[in-house]
Design a protein around this motif. Structure first.
Motif, PDB file in Angstrom:
ATOM      1  N   GLU A 109      59.516 -67.000 -98.448  1.00  0.00           N
ATOM      2  CA  GLU A 109      58.752 -65.961 -99.772  1.00  0.00           C
ATOM      3  C   GLU A 109      59.937 -64.842 -99.581  1.00  0.00           C
TER       4      GLU A 109
ATOM      5  N   THR B  27      58.302 -76.527 -98.207  1.00  0.00           N
ATOM      6  CA  THR B  27      58.428 -76.217 -99.701  1.00  0.00           C
ATOM      7  C   THR B  27      57.003 -76.504-100.056  1.00  0.00           C
TER       8      THR B  27
ATOM      9  N   TRP C 284      54.600 -73.601 -98.749  1.00  0.00           N
ATOM     10  CA  TRP C 284      54.673 -72.296 -99.360  1.00  0.00           C
ATOM     11  C   TRP C 284      54.150 -72.364-100.628  1.00  0.00           C
ATOM     12  N   ALA C 285      54.391 -73.374-101.403  1.00  0.00           N
ATOM     13  CA  ALA C 285      53.970 -73.703-102.810  1.00  0.00           C
ATOM     14  C   ALA C 285      52.478 -73.524-102.716  1.00  0.00           C
ATOM     15  N   SER C 286      51.687 -74.202-102.008  1.00  0.00           N
ATOM     16  CA  SER C 286      50.311 -74.072-101.922  1.00  0.00           C
ATOM     17  C   SER C 286      49.563 -72.623-101.565  1.00  0.00           C
TER      18      SER C 286
ATOM     19  N   SER D 208      51.684 -69.443-102.147  1.00  0.00           N
ATOM     20  CA  SER D 208      52.413 -68.420-102.698  1.00  0.00           C
ATOM     21  C   SER D 208      52.028 -67.911-104.044  1.00  0.00           C
TER      22      SER D 208
ATOM     23  N   ASN E 132      54.077 -66.699-106.049  1.00  0.00           N
ATOM     24  CA  ASN E 132      55.547 -66.307-106.404  1.00  0.00           C
ATOM     25  C   ASN E 132      56.267 -67.951-106.871  1.00  0.00           C
ATOM     26  N   THR E 133      55.340 -68.923-107.015  1.00  0.00           N
ATOM     27  CA  THR E 133      56.068 -70.352-107.277  1.00  0.00           C
ATOM     28  C   THR E 133      56.915 -70.114-108.462  1.00  0.00           C
ATOM     29  N   HIS E 134      56.797 -69.222-109.567  1.00  0.00           N
ATOM     30  CA  HIS E 134      57.950 -69.209-110.401  1.00  0.00           C
ATOM     31  C   HIS E 134      59.125 -68.690-110.093  1.00  0.00           C
TER      32      HIS E 134
ATOM     33  N   LEU F 267      52.946 -79.786-106.809  1.00  0.00           N
ATOM     34  CA  LEU F 267      53.981 -78.779-106.550  1.00  0.00           C
ATOM     35  C   LEU F 267      54.013 -78.252-108.144  1.00  0.00           C
TER      36      LEU F 267
END
Length: 187
Positions: free
Chosen positions: A51, A77, A80-82, A84, A86-88, A121
């Motif tokens: 992050e 990955t 974090w994606a689940s 955050s 800020n996945t953009h 994702l």
């Protein structure tokens, strides 16, 4: 593909000098996300580091990153994606030889990594699995790919698709990375 856009996410114990991730870093100038503890990784610590790295890139005006993950880096990955917001900040991810942290033997050695997140994702991804990977069965890798919304690629018998697999700088994998980036929506 701009070299500053690719982040290398090694797995447990990092990637040694003969690993394709290290060779890509040296050859293409990609950036490794350095973790504070490679030997006894804690999922929360690794997620925070990813992050922070992505936010620093955004603050510097850099475009969304492309992740080139191996083994536990694939699980990082997804984890974090689940969580955050800020996945953009990620354009796409190449997920190579995910290590199944729920698998007996690994679960005991990686106690903070369960359960493996199984949410879709929010960016394009390709997952490569070897049919003789000791750290993840084909069925489990296919289940991860399906849950994550990733394209699944059966990469034959290549072990853990690491330095011991004899891939060198793995040009075929690099072509898959470039193809994934080209197919992702413009940032």
């Amino acid at each position: 593909m701009i070299s500053s856009d690719v982040l290398i996410l090694p797995g447990w114990q990092n990637s040694g000098p003969d690993h394709w991730q290290s060779l890509w870093e040296a050859r293409h100038g990609y950036t490794r996300v350095e973790q504070s503890d490679w030997m006894t990784p804690k999922r929360g610590d690794w997620m925070i580091r990813l992050e922070e790295t992505l936010l620093a890139r955004a603050d510097a005006g850099l475009p969304p990153a492309v992740l080139a993950a191996h083994s536990l880096g694939c699980i990082l990955t997804a984890a974090w994606a689940s969580h955050s917001r800020n996945t953009h900040l990620v354009k796409a991810a190449l997920l190579v030889a995910p290590g199944d942290a729920d698998q007996p033997g690994l679960a005991e050695q990686l106690p903070t990594w369960q359960p493996v997140p199984m949410q879709t994702l929010p960016f394009p991804a390709t997952l490569l699995n070897s049919t003789d990977d000791p750290y993840c069965t084909r069925a489990r890798a296919e289940a991860m790919a399906k849950a994550w919304g990733a394209r699944f690629v059966d990469y034959g018998q290549r072990g853990h698709i690491n330095g011991e697999s004899g891939l060198g700088d793995w040009e075929e994998g690099h072509e898959l990375l470039k193809s994934l980036v080209d197919s992702a929506k413009p940032s």
